[in-house]
Enzyme design. Structure first.
Site, PDB file in Angstrom:
ATOM      1  N   CYS A  91      -4.853  15.680  -1.356  1.00 43.29           N
ATOM      2  CA  CYS A  91      -4.997  15.737  -1.866  1.00 43.29           C
ATOM      3  C   CYS A  91      -4.344  16.328  -3.211  1.00 43.29           C
ATOM      4  CB  CYS A  91      -6.329  16.630  -2.639  1.00 43.29           C
ATOM      5  SG  CYS A  91      -7.856  16.387  -0.833  1.00 43.29           S
TER       6      CYS A  91
HETATM    7  N1  LIG Z   1      -8.532  15.501   3.247  1.00 50.81           N
HETATM    8  C1  LIG Z   1      -9.206  16.130   2.266  1.00 50.81           C
HETATM    9  O1  LIG Z   1      -8.888  17.601   2.728  1.00 50.81           O
HETATM   10  C2  LIG Z   1      -9.806  15.827   1.945  1.00 50.81           C
HETATM   11  C3  LIG Z   1     -10.969  17.129   0.878  1.00 50.81           C
HETATM   12  C4  LIG Z   1     -11.383  16.529  -0.270  1.00 50.81           C
HETATM   13  C5  LIG Z   1     -11.569  15.368  -0.469  1.00 50.81           C
HETATM   14  N2  LIG Z   1     -11.032  14.073  -0.292  1.00 50.81           N
HETATM   15  C6  LIG Z   1     -10.832  12.927  -0.751  1.00 50.81           C
HETATM   16  O2  LIG Z   1     -11.392  12.629   0.266  1.00 50.81           O
HETATM   17  C7  LIG Z   1     -11.345  10.926   0.742  1.00 50.81           C
HETATM   18  C8  LIG Z   1     -10.864  10.360   1.846  1.00 50.81           C
HETATM   19  O3  LIG Z   1      -9.869  11.746   2.343  1.00 50.81           O
HETATM   20  P1  LIG Z   1      -9.733  11.296   3.667  1.00 50.81           P
HETATM   21  O4  LIG Z   1      -8.978  12.406   4.034  1.00 50.81           O
HETATM   22  O5  LIG Z   1     -11.249  11.311   4.765  1.00 50.81           O
HETATM   23  O6  LIG Z   1      -9.414  10.294   4.138  1.00 50.81           O
HETATM   24  P2  LIG Z   1      -8.581  10.094   5.498  1.00 50.81           P
HETATM   25  O7  LIG Z   1      -8.015   8.692   5.859  1.00 50.81           O
HETATM   26  O8  LIG Z   1      -8.586  11.077   6.696  1.00 50.81           O
HETATM   27  O9  LIG Z   1     -10.254   9.322   6.135  1.00 50.81           O
HETATM   28  C9  LIG Z   1     -10.868   7.457   5.222  1.00 50.81           C
HETATM   29  C10 LIG Z   1     -11.320   6.561   6.119  1.00 50.81           C
HETATM   30  O10 LIG Z   1     -11.904   5.519   5.301  1.00 50.81           O
HETATM   31  C11 LIG Z   1     -12.086   4.601   5.989  1.00 50.81           C
HETATM   32  N3  LIG Z   1     -11.534   2.852   5.640  1.00 50.81           N
HETATM   33  C12 LIG Z   1     -10.316   2.982   4.390  1.00 50.81           C
HETATM   34  N4  LIG Z   1     -11.344   1.983   3.923  1.00 50.81           N
HETATM   35  C13 LIG Z   1     -12.484   1.745   4.491  1.00 50.81           C
HETATM   36  C14 LIG Z   1     -13.062   0.974   4.090  1.00 50.81           C
HETATM   37  N5  LIG Z   1     -12.812  -0.483   3.448  1.00 50.81           N
HETATM   38  N6  LIG Z   1     -14.156   0.510   4.565  1.00 50.81           N
HETATM   39  C15 LIG Z   1     -14.614   1.236   5.838  1.00 50.81           C
HETATM   40  N7  LIG Z   1     -13.498   2.942   5.617  1.00 50.81           N
HETATM   41  C16 LIG Z   1     -12.589   2.401   5.185  1.00 50.81           C
HETATM   42  C17 LIG Z   1     -10.168   4.957   7.204  1.00 50.81           C
HETATM   43  O11 LIG Z   1     -10.425   4.147   8.449  1.00 50.81           O
HETATM   44  C18 LIG Z   1     -10.390   5.975   7.311  1.00 50.81           C
HETATM   45  O12 LIG Z   1     -10.750   5.921   8.887  1.00 50.81           O
HETATM   46  C19 LIG Z   1      -9.838  10.879  -0.675  1.00 50.81           C
HETATM   47  O13 LIG Z   1     -10.004   9.984  -1.936  1.00 50.81           O
HETATM   48  C20 LIG Z   1      -9.894  11.840  -0.335  1.00 50.81           C
HETATM   49  O14 LIG Z   1      -8.193  12.605  -1.544  1.00 50.81           O
HETATM   50  C21 LIG Z   1     -10.134  14.090   1.472  1.00 50.81           C
END
Ligand SMILES: NC(=O)c1ccc[n+]([C@@H]2O[C@H](COP(=O)([O-])OP(=O)(O)OC[C@H]3O[C@@H](n4cnc5c(N)ncnc54)[C@H](O)[C@@H]3O)[C@@H](O)[C@H]2O)c1
Length: 494
Positions: free
Chosen positions: A313
């Protein structure tokens, strides 16, 4: 006109409000639920399904954000389908396992066993859903431009199965305008119209992995819908499973809220990193300065220096904003400057290590360096964008022999970092510490025991103020080197 409303959960019997063009309408009085005035009968129908927990809920992307959200929906009594392109991730969920540290496997197993949660890798599952929350990654390209490929492919997949009355919410962090300019455009290619035929909102995720106090359920959730119907539905859905919902006037506002929060952090960390470098240069201990400044009861919030920014992030999200505002000829100078300062921190740590070794008559080349902690922050097993990896890669580049210990990161895969090699965490032992020319603390997990580190090690470079006392062989980021400190503190407090 007021533009922010707070919508609570009807089940708590709290006073519930809805924001309609700045007018707050009670949704619940004396424990009785009042149906909001919807413009579309389909919206009212979905609202009733949400309230009765008969709505079929989908979460696209079962990572750090999506899996906890799916679990909260399940706990609230919904039947949830998690959709992820990663089949292994789906299989793990269906076996009742959790690959996300903050989600206990037992919670996943209970929901799977009771039939409330199921994971699939085929997008046609969207066909069966009433609501879809999109929680896919939003990384940066090498050029620091937003990479919306995951959001686009998820939206395109939803488009194939979009049906009238469906609610689609984007939760991925992104630049203001994404929900309306990208997701809406893709979904409206079906001929259905957002706001009347289907409903669209943005709701940023604010999860803080590793945080034992704040989690998906108790961190207020901001929602901004395209229309008042969209907002009311998104607020009802998230209000059913999250303690507090904060409604704002539009998806763009909600997108900007998240970027303000993360930009605030990136800039303040950049500021304190620069203060640390100043303190280093002029012989003051920045950690002592911050602790004393933090005693001010108002107008100051402590941020701490370190080897750089990490995680999915803070190092990334502000650049979504700076990229977006370039379209209107605006230069986001604070963001660029903070990125510059934070991005240079691994190099400053390398200089500190080199200075420390130099004082012991050694060069970085050939030195045995033992790194403690490689996760991007304490108590997490995530190494995405971890500055520890950048420091390790710089050390390897200079010819150091690097080993690391991190109980939460047993292995680093060569294709995921600039060091390019697979590495395994070695067990912590006093012998390991004693045999290193330099021990470098890069991530201060709580489980580390620092009590003997200074006495066991020949040399320590501490980038996290993990060792509180001063010792002649401990070099701290943002503090004078031990010999300078000893000379200047004669007669003072040590
Ligand atoms: N990790 C954090 O601490 C956090 C906190 C707040 C916000 N975010 C935001 O949340 C969002 C997700 O982050 P995350 O950390 O959960 O990512 P992540 O990589 O842990 O998980 C994302 C998942 O989405 C799947 N994916 C990707 N493309 C896809 C598609 N087209 N269809 C279905 N599944 C798909 C991936 O296989 C993966 O399992 C991002 O925008 C991130 O900036 C993350």
């Amino acid at each position: 006109m007021t533009t922010v409303g707070v919508v609570g959960s009807t089940e708590c019997g709290r006073h519930i409000i809805e924001l309609t063009a700045g007018v707050r309408t009670p949704l619940s009085q004396g424990g009785m639920t009042i149906t909001p005035k919807f413009r579309s009968p389909q919206a009212e129908d979905l609202w009733r399904k949400i309230k009765s927990r008969t709505a079929r809920i989908g979460v696209v992307g079962l990572g750090y954000v999506g899996l906890p959200l799916a679990v909260e929906f399940g706990h609230a009594g919904f039947n949830v389908i998690g959709i992820d392109v990663n089949r292994q991730r789906c299989d793990a969920v269906n076996r009742g396992e959790s690959q996300i540290q903050d989600v206990p496997a037992v919670a996943v197993a209970e929901l799977v066993d009771s039939g409330r949660l199921r994971a699939v890798s085929e997008m046609h599952a969207v066909d069966q859903l009433d609501t879809v929350s999109i929680c896919v990654p939003t990384p940066l390209r090498k050029t620091k431009d937003p990479d919306l490929s995951h959001v686009i492919s998820a939206a395109e997949a939803v488009r194939q199965y979009l049906s009238p009355g469906m609610l689609v919410i984007l939760d991925s962090t992104t630049y203001p305008g994404t929900t309306e300019e990208v997701v809406r455009t893709i979904l409206e290619e079906t001929g259905l119209k957002a706001g009347s035929d289907f409903f669209l909102a943005f709701s940023p995720e604010r999860i803080d992995p590793g945080n034992e106090v704040w989690n998906t359920k108790n961190v207020p959730k901001v929602v901004g819908g395209l229309t008042t119907d969209c907002s009311a539905l998104a607020a009802a859905l998230y209000g059913s499973s999250i303690d507090q919902v904060v409604e704002v006037s539009s998806p763009r506002t909600a997108e900007m809220v998240k970027l303000l929060e993360n930009t605030f952090r990136a800039i303040n960390i950049g500021l304190v990193n620069e203060i640390a470098l100043m303190c280093d240069r002029i012989g003051i201990n920045v950690w002592e300065v911050i602790d004393a400044a933090a005693t001010k009861p108002f107008g100051f919030m402590p941020f701490y220096p370190g080897p750089g920014l990490g995680g999915h992030c803070i190092p990334i999200d502000p650049f979504y904003l700076s990229w977006k505002v370039k379209e209107v000829g605006f230069e986001a100078r604070f963001i660029e400057l903070a990125g510059h300062v934070n991005g240079a921190m691994p190099h400053h740590v390398l200089t500190k290590i080199s200075d420390a070794l130099n004082e012991h008559g050694k060069s970085v080349k050939g030195a045995r360096v033992f790194v403690m902690g490689v996760a991007y922050k304490p108590e997490v097993n995530d190494v995405r964008e971890s500055p520890a990896l950048d420091v390790m890669a710089l050390l390897l580049e200079k010819g150091a022999c690097v080993r690391y210990h991190d109980p939460l990161v047993p292995r680093i895969y060569g294709d995921l970092w600039t060091g390019k090699q697979d590495m395994e965490s070695v067990p912590y032992s006093r012998e390991e510490v004693a045999s290193a020319d330099c021990v470098v603390v890069l991530t201060a997990h709580k489980s580390f025991d620092y009590s003997n580190l200074a006495s066991d090690a020949r040399l320590v470079v501490d980038t996290r103020n993990a060792i509180k006392s001063l010792a002649p062989n401990v070099f701290k980021l943002g503090a004078p080197n031990p010999s300078t400190a000893a000379a200047s503190s004669e007669g003072g407090i040590s």
